[in-house]
Design a protein around this motif. Structure first.
Motif, PDB file in Angstrom:
ATOM      1  N   ILE A   1     -29.158   3.660   6.529  1.00 48.07           N
ATOM      2  CA  ILE A   1     -28.406   2.991   7.601  1.00 48.07           C
ATOM      3  C   ILE A   1     -27.126   3.768   7.916  1.00 48.07           C
ATOM      4  O   ILE A   1     -26.775   3.960   9.079  1.00 48.07           O
ATOM      5  CB  ILE A   1     -28.110   1.530   7.210  1.00 48.07           C
ATOM      6  CG1 ILE A   1     -29.440   0.777   7.047  1.00 48.07           C
ATOM      7  CG2 ILE A   1     -27.214   0.858   8.241  1.00 48.07           C
ATOM      8  CD1 ILE A   1     -29.329  -0.598   6.455  1.00 48.07           C
TER       9      ILE A   1
ATOM     10  N   SER B   1     -38.974  -1.493   8.920  1.00 47.37           N
ATOM     11  CA  SER B   1     -38.241  -1.416   7.638  1.00 47.37           C
ATOM     12  C   SER B   1     -36.926  -2.174   7.708  1.00 47.37           C
ATOM     13  O   SER B   1     -36.403  -2.609   6.674  1.00 47.37           O
ATOM     14  CB  SER B   1     -37.885   0.010   7.245  1.00 47.37           C
ATOM     15  OG  SER B   1     -38.669   0.938   7.838  1.00 47.37           O
ATOM     16  N   THR B   2     -36.411  -2.308   8.917  1.00 46.92           N
ATOM     17  CA  THR B   2     -35.149  -3.031   9.089  1.00 46.92           C
ATOM     18  C   THR B   2     -35.231  -4.468   8.560  1.00 46.92           C
ATOM     19  O   THR B   2     -34.226  -5.027   8.135  1.00 46.92           O
ATOM     20  CB  THR B   2     -34.769  -2.999  10.594  1.00 46.92           C
ATOM     21  OG1 THR B   2     -34.609  -1.632  10.955  1.00 46.92           O
ATOM     22  CG2 THR B   2     -33.509  -3.768  10.899  1.00 46.92           C
TER      23      THR B   2
ATOM     24  N   ALA C   1     -31.782   6.665   0.363  1.00 47.38           N
ATOM     25  CA  ALA C   1     -31.317   5.286   0.157  1.00 47.38           C
ATOM     26  C   ALA C   1     -30.149   4.903   1.065  1.00 47.38           C
ATOM     27  O   ALA C   1     -29.781   3.744   1.149  1.00 47.38           O
ATOM     28  CB  ALA C   1     -30.930   5.084  -1.299  1.00 47.38           C
TER      29      ALA C   1
ATOM     30  N   THR D   1     -31.959   1.813  13.425  1.00 51.68           N
ATOM     31  CA  THR D   1     -31.590   3.160  13.886  1.00 51.68           C
ATOM     32  C   THR D   1     -31.588   3.233  15.413  1.00 51.68           C
ATOM     33  O   THR D   1     -30.633   3.747  16.017  1.00 51.68           O
ATOM     34  CB  THR D   1     -32.570   4.213  13.311  1.00 51.68           C
ATOM     35  OG1 THR D   1     -32.589   4.075  11.889  1.00 51.68           O
ATOM     36  CG2 THR D   1     -32.153   5.618  13.672  1.00 51.68           C
TER      37      THR D   1
ATOM     38  N   LEU E   1     -27.821  -2.417   1.211  1.00 56.19           N
ATOM     39  CA  LEU E   1     -26.773  -2.180   0.242  1.00 56.19           C
ATOM     40  C   LEU E   1     -26.199  -0.825   0.686  1.00 56.19           C
ATOM     41  O   LEU E   1     -26.874   0.187   0.625  1.00 56.19           O
ATOM     42  CB  LEU E   1     -27.473  -2.143  -1.105  1.00 56.19           C
ATOM     43  CG  LEU E   1     -26.791  -1.883  -2.410  1.00 56.19           C
ATOM     44  CD1 LEU E   1     -27.660  -2.412  -3.531  1.00 56.19           C
ATOM     45  CD2 LEU E   1     -26.510  -0.439  -2.615  1.00 56.19           C
TER      46      LEU E   1
ATOM     47  N   VAL F   1     -45.118   3.362  22.541  1.00 54.98           N
ATOM     48  CA  VAL F   1     -45.249   4.676  23.168  1.00 54.98           C
ATOM     49  C   VAL F   1     -46.504   5.327  22.599  1.00 54.98           C
ATOM     50  O   VAL F   1     -46.660   5.417  21.374  1.00 54.98           O
ATOM     51  CB  VAL F   1     -44.010   5.544  22.863  1.00 54.98           C
ATOM     52  CG1 VAL F   1     -44.236   6.985  23.308  1.00 54.98           C
ATOM     53  CG2 VAL F   1     -42.785   4.948  23.549  1.00 54.98           C
TER      54      VAL F   1
ATOM     55  N   THR G   1     -34.953  -3.852   4.500  1.00 53.92           N
ATOM     56  CA  THR G   1     -33.984  -3.011   3.815  1.00 53.92           C
ATOM     57  C   THR G   1     -33.017  -3.875   2.995  1.00 53.92           C
ATOM     58  O   THR G   1     -32.629  -4.954   3.439  1.00 53.92           O
ATOM     59  CB  THR G   1     -33.203  -2.133   4.810  1.00 53.92           C
ATOM     60  OG1 THR G   1     -32.142  -1.505   4.120  1.00 53.92           O
ATOM     61  CG2 THR G   1     -32.625  -2.922   5.953  1.00 53.92           C
TER      62      THR G   1
ATOM     63  N   GLU H   1     -39.758  -0.316  21.861  1.00 53.37           N
ATOM     64  CA  GLU H   1     -40.182  -0.750  20.522  1.00 53.37           C
ATOM     65  C   GLU H   1     -41.618  -1.243  20.589  1.00 53.37           C
ATOM     66  O   GLU H   1     -41.935  -2.094  21.410  1.00 53.37           O
ATOM     67  CB  GLU H   1     -39.235  -1.848  20.006  1.00 53.37           C
ATOM     68  CG  GLU H   1     -39.758  -2.675  18.843  1.00 53.37           C
ATOM     69  CD  GLU H   1     -40.181  -1.850  17.618  1.00 53.37           C
ATOM     70  OE1 GLU H   1     -39.427  -0.960  17.206  1.00 53.37           O
ATOM     71  OE2 GLU H   1     -41.293  -2.098  17.098  1.00 53.37           O
ATOM     72  N   LYS H   2     -42.444  -0.738  19.705  1.00 58.32           N
ATOM     73  CA  LYS H   2     -43.880  -1.091  19.803  1.00 58.32           C
ATOM     74  C   LYS H   2     -44.172  -2.527  19.376  1.00 58.32           C
ATOM     75  O   LYS H   2     -45.084  -3.160  19.862  1.00 58.32           O
ATOM     76  CB  LYS H   2     -44.717  -0.087  19.024  1.00 58.32           C
ATOM     77  CG  LYS H   2     -44.997  -0.387  17.600  1.00 58.32           C
ATOM     78  CD  LYS H   2     -46.067   0.548  17.056  1.00 58.32           C
ATOM     79  CE  LYS H   2     -46.074   0.483  15.559  1.00 58.32           C
ATOM     80  NZ  LYS H   2     -46.877   1.510  14.947  1.00 58.32           N
TER      81      LYS H   2
HETATM   82  C1  LIG Z   1     -37.285  -1.739   0.569  1.00 53.93           C
HETATM   83  C2  LIG Z   1     -36.282  -0.837   1.221  1.00 53.93           C
HETATM   84  C3  LIG Z   1     -34.957  -0.902   0.831  1.00 53.93           C
HETATM   85  C4  LIG Z   1     -34.003  -0.099   1.443  1.00 53.93           C
HETATM   86  N1  LIG Z   1     -32.710  -0.250   1.072  1.00 53.93           N
HETATM   87  C5  LIG Z   1     -31.751   0.418   1.758  1.00 53.93           C
HETATM   88  C6  LIG Z   1     -30.394   0.156   1.482  1.00 53.93           C
HETATM   89  O1  LIG Z   1     -30.068  -0.638   0.611  1.00 53.93           O
HETATM   90  N2  LIG Z   1     -29.444   0.814   2.205  1.00 53.93           N
HETATM   91  C7  LIG Z   1     -29.795   1.697   3.205  1.00 53.93           C
HETATM   92  O2  LIG Z   1     -28.902   2.262   3.858  1.00 53.93           O
HETATM   93  N3  LIG Z   1     -31.093   1.964   3.480  1.00 53.93           N
HETATM   94  C8  LIG Z   1     -32.065   1.342   2.779  1.00 53.93           C
HETATM   95  N4  LIG Z   1     -33.380   1.582   3.061  1.00 53.93           N
HETATM   96  C9  LIG Z   1     -33.664   2.519   4.123  1.00 53.93           C
HETATM   97  C10 LIG Z   1     -33.494   1.772   5.455  1.00 53.93           C
HETATM   98  O3  LIG Z   1     -34.244   0.611   5.407  1.00 53.93           O
HETATM   99  C11 LIG Z   1     -33.972   2.557   6.569  1.00 53.93           C
HETATM  100  O4  LIG Z   1     -33.202   3.729   6.700  1.00 53.93           O
HETATM  101  C12 LIG Z   1     -33.844   1.776   7.863  1.00 53.93           C
HETATM  102  O5  LIG Z   1     -34.269   0.452   7.763  1.00 53.93           O
HETATM  103  C13 LIG Z   1     -34.721   2.432   8.811  1.00 53.93           C
HETATM  104  O6  LIG Z   1     -34.528   1.822  10.058  1.00 53.93           O
HETATM  105  P1  LIG Z   1     -35.268   2.438  11.261  1.00 53.93           P
HETATM  106  O7  LIG Z   1     -34.794   1.734  12.455  1.00 53.93           O
HETATM  107  O8  LIG Z   1     -35.148   3.915  11.213  1.00 53.93           O
HETATM  108  O9  LIG Z   1     -36.799   2.125  10.929  1.00 53.93           O
HETATM  109  P2  LIG Z   1     -37.612   0.816  11.275  1.00 53.93           P
HETATM  110  O10 LIG Z   1     -36.847  -0.425  11.067  1.00 53.93           O
HETATM  111  O11 LIG Z   1     -38.934   0.940  10.590  1.00 53.93           O
HETATM  112  O12 LIG Z   1     -37.794   0.952  12.849  1.00 53.93           O
HETATM  113  C14 LIG Z   1     -38.655   1.897  13.428  1.00 53.93           C
HETATM  114  C15 LIG Z   1     -39.318   1.178  14.580  1.00 53.93           C
HETATM  115  O13 LIG Z   1     -40.081   2.112  15.329  1.00 53.93           O
HETATM  116  C16 LIG Z   1     -41.151   1.412  15.871  1.00 53.93           C
HETATM  117  N5  LIG Z   1     -42.168   2.375  16.300  1.00 53.93           N
HETATM  118  C17 LIG Z   1     -42.923   3.191  15.528  1.00 53.93           C
HETATM  119  N6  LIG Z   1     -43.756   3.925  16.308  1.00 53.93           N
HETATM  120  C18 LIG Z   1     -43.498   3.565  17.590  1.00 53.93           C
HETATM  121  C19 LIG Z   1     -44.048   3.950  18.848  1.00 53.93           C
HETATM  122  N7  LIG Z   1     -45.037   4.850  18.943  1.00 53.93           N
HETATM  123  N8  LIG Z   1     -43.562   3.379  19.981  1.00 53.93           N
HETATM  124  C20 LIG Z   1     -42.563   2.469  19.922  1.00 53.93           C
HETATM  125  N9  LIG Z   1     -42.021   2.051  18.740  1.00 53.93           N
HETATM  126  C21 LIG Z   1     -42.484   2.588  17.600  1.00 53.93           C
HETATM  127  C22 LIG Z   1     -41.605   0.510  14.730  1.00 53.93           C
HETATM  128  O14 LIG Z   1     -42.368  -0.590  15.213  1.00 53.93           O
HETATM  129  C23 LIG Z   1     -40.286   0.093  14.106  1.00 53.93           C
HETATM  130  O15 LIG Z   1     -39.823  -1.156  14.569  1.00 53.93           O
HETATM  131  C24 LIG Z   1     -34.375   0.813   2.451  1.00 53.93           C
HETATM  132  C25 LIG Z   1     -35.711   0.907   2.820  1.00 53.93           C
HETATM  133  C26 LIG Z   1     -36.657   0.088   2.225  1.00 53.93           C
HETATM  134  C27 LIG Z   1     -38.074   0.183   2.680  1.00 53.93           C
END
Ligand SMILES: Cc1cc2nc3c(=O)[nH]c(=O)nc-3n(C[C@H](O)[C@H](O)[C@H](O)COP(=O)(O)OP(=O)(O)OC[C@H]3O[C@@H](n4cnc5c(N)ncnc54)[C@H](O)[C@@H]3O)c2cc1C
Length: 404
Positions: free
Chosen positions: A372, A68-69, A369, A41, A75, A208, A72, A60-61
């Motif tokens: 992304i 979660s990336t 779900a 994201t 799909l 942060v 995931t 990024e911490k």
């Molecule tokens: C098992 C599983 C399967 C999934 N399957 C799908 C799918 O098939 N299709 C789909 O579209 N979505 C799917 N999702 C949802 C998708 O994974 C998420 O929407 C997406 O990965 C989230 O990405 P993100 O960058 O928001 O979160 P993350 O990848 O978790 O990134 C957030 C980041 O913020 C950082 N952070 C947190 N607090 C702080 C702070 N205070 N300071 C600095 N950094 C910080 C964390 O370290 C982390 O790296 C799935 C989720 C899971 C768990």
């Protein structure tokens, strides 16, 4: 609370070598947009803001793409977690159709990025397939098919008479070109690589720990005491938002994935489709470019169950059994088992927009779900909003839509 949101052998950070390491922040800096979170994201936001020539910084911490990336399933499909008929208790039919259309728009956006910058993330546009193997649910599938067909989506109905798949299908909706799959870790790094060429700055190992707002700026403090000043902050921290707000977003569970070793005789037909069954809770599965199968689902409570190894093992075993039932003739060995936090909402949509009490605090949270694809929409909508253009579709993702 320092909760760990991901557990187990995460496939995407295991199969990929580290693509690039980023520096941690060692000085005070200024920017316009502070993006907190370096998952897919944050990377998507960085891409859209830098594409619009808006100075931005990702903090990024931990390591880029290791939240979660890294787990995931990736799909991607335009339809939502629940069928339209189930969703209509929470939202209007008009909104559901709009959400499906936005899903296709987001898929097209990813395709456009790949066409422009090259396919470095094993991206593949495929069909999406929602199906049931229960006779009793065939009618439900017919309803979903009719709903989508009448709304103008390109769909085919599949049943026992025309089932091309290896497993039992009593009824299903095939969304032509309605899905995609890729490697989310590689995609994240590719987005940041391209965005840095346009001025994005990305820092990892830079947590942060505090945010302070004043009339004309926002200042965040990092764990080593450095400050980043900007005009707004965007929370892209996934399922971890406690530092920024007391607001609870979505219902949290722990969800599970397993991935096989590469399989020799996967039929090609399975490789051009992403699958979701109509069970409650559902299972979803896809193939990878190197012929693995990944299957997910079997959610349990988030806290404290994510730490309960016995419960987690049970979910992995159920998923393995499910794969074996689907494909009894395939010789499969499970290589990766992993799980993590997941959050769902009643209308299956995430949260995109400004905090109502604080115009400098913005959110891009891809809950549900389709996280992304919602992040892609968030990147498009929020970068426009920063330039003063309000996208009316943002109403669907409003932060306060469940407040009473
Ligand atoms: C098992 C599983 C399967 C999934 N399957 C799908 C799918 O098939 N299709 C789909 O579209 N979505 C799917 N999702 C949802 C998708 O994974 C998420 O929407 C997406 O990965 C989230 O990405 P993100 O960058 O928001 O979160 P993350 O990848 O978790 O990134 C957030 C980041 O913020 C950082 N952070 C947190 N607090 C702080 C702070 N205070 N300071 C600095 N950094 C910080 C964390 O370290 C982390 O790296 C799935 C989720 C899971 C768990």
């Amino acid at each position: 609370m320092n909760t760990q949101y991901v557990q187990g052998d995460c496939i995407f950070t295991r199969i990929n070598k580290t693509i690039k390491q980023y520096e941690y922040l060692t000085e005070d800096i200024e920017t316009e947009v502070i993006i907190i979170g370096g998952g897919v994201t944050g990377a998507i936001l960085g891409y859209y803001f830098s594409k619009s020539n808006i100075d931005s910084v990702i903090l990024e911490k931990s390591r880029i793409g290791h939240g979660s990336t890294s787990i995931t399933t990736s799909l991607l499909q335009y339809e939502l977690d629940s069928n339209a008929m189930e969703l209509k208790s929470y939202t209007s039919m008009e909104n559901i159709i709009r959400s499906y259309k936005l899903g296709i728009k987001a898929l097209d956006e990813i395709q456009e990025f790949i066409d422009k910058y090259g396919n470095k993330c094993d991206f593949k546009r495929v069909d999406s397939f929602l199906y049931t193997s229960k006779k009793l649910e065939k009618k439900e599938m017919e309803q979903e098919y009719n709903f989508r067909k009448e709304a103008g989506f390109h769909v085919e109905f599949i049943d026992e008479d025309n089932n091309p798949f290896l497993f039992d299908v009593k009824g299903g909706v095939l969304g032509k070109g309605g899905g995609a799959e890729f490697d989310p870790y590689k995609f994240t790094h590719h987005l940041i690589e391209e965005s840095c060429k346009k001025g994005l700055r990305a820092y990892e190992n830079t947590e942060v720990i505090d945010v302070k707002y004043s009339n004309d700026e926002v200042a965040v403090e990092t764990v080593y005491g450095y400050k980043v000043k900007g005009k707004i902050v965007i929370v892209a921290t996934g399922y971890n938002t406690g530092l920024f707000t007391k607001r609870a977003f979505g219902t949290k569970t722990t969800t599970f994935n397993i991935a096989t070793k590469p399989i020799n005789n996967i039929e090609d037909i399975c490789k051009d489709v992403v699958f979701r069954d109509n069970n409650d809770p559902y299972n979803y599965f896809r193939t990878t470019i190197d012929n693995r199968l990944i299957i997910g689902g079997e959610d349990i409570n988030f806290i404290p169950d994510i730490y309960n190894e016995e419960l987690c093992s049970k979910s992995y075993e159920k998923l393995e059994q499910r794969l074996k039932n689907l494909f009894p003739n395939l010789n499969m060995e499970i290589e990766y088992r992993y799980c993590g936090a997941f959050a769902s909402t009643q209308d299956n949509l995430g949260f995109i927009g400004k905090d109502h009490n604080n115009s400098k605090l913005w959110y891009c949270l891809g809950y549900g779900a389709n996280g992304i694809l919602f992040a892609i929409l968030g990147g498009m909508m929020l970068s426009k909003l920063y330039c003063g253009e309000v996208d009316s579709d943002m109403n669907l993702f409003k932060l306060d839509r469940f407040d009473h």
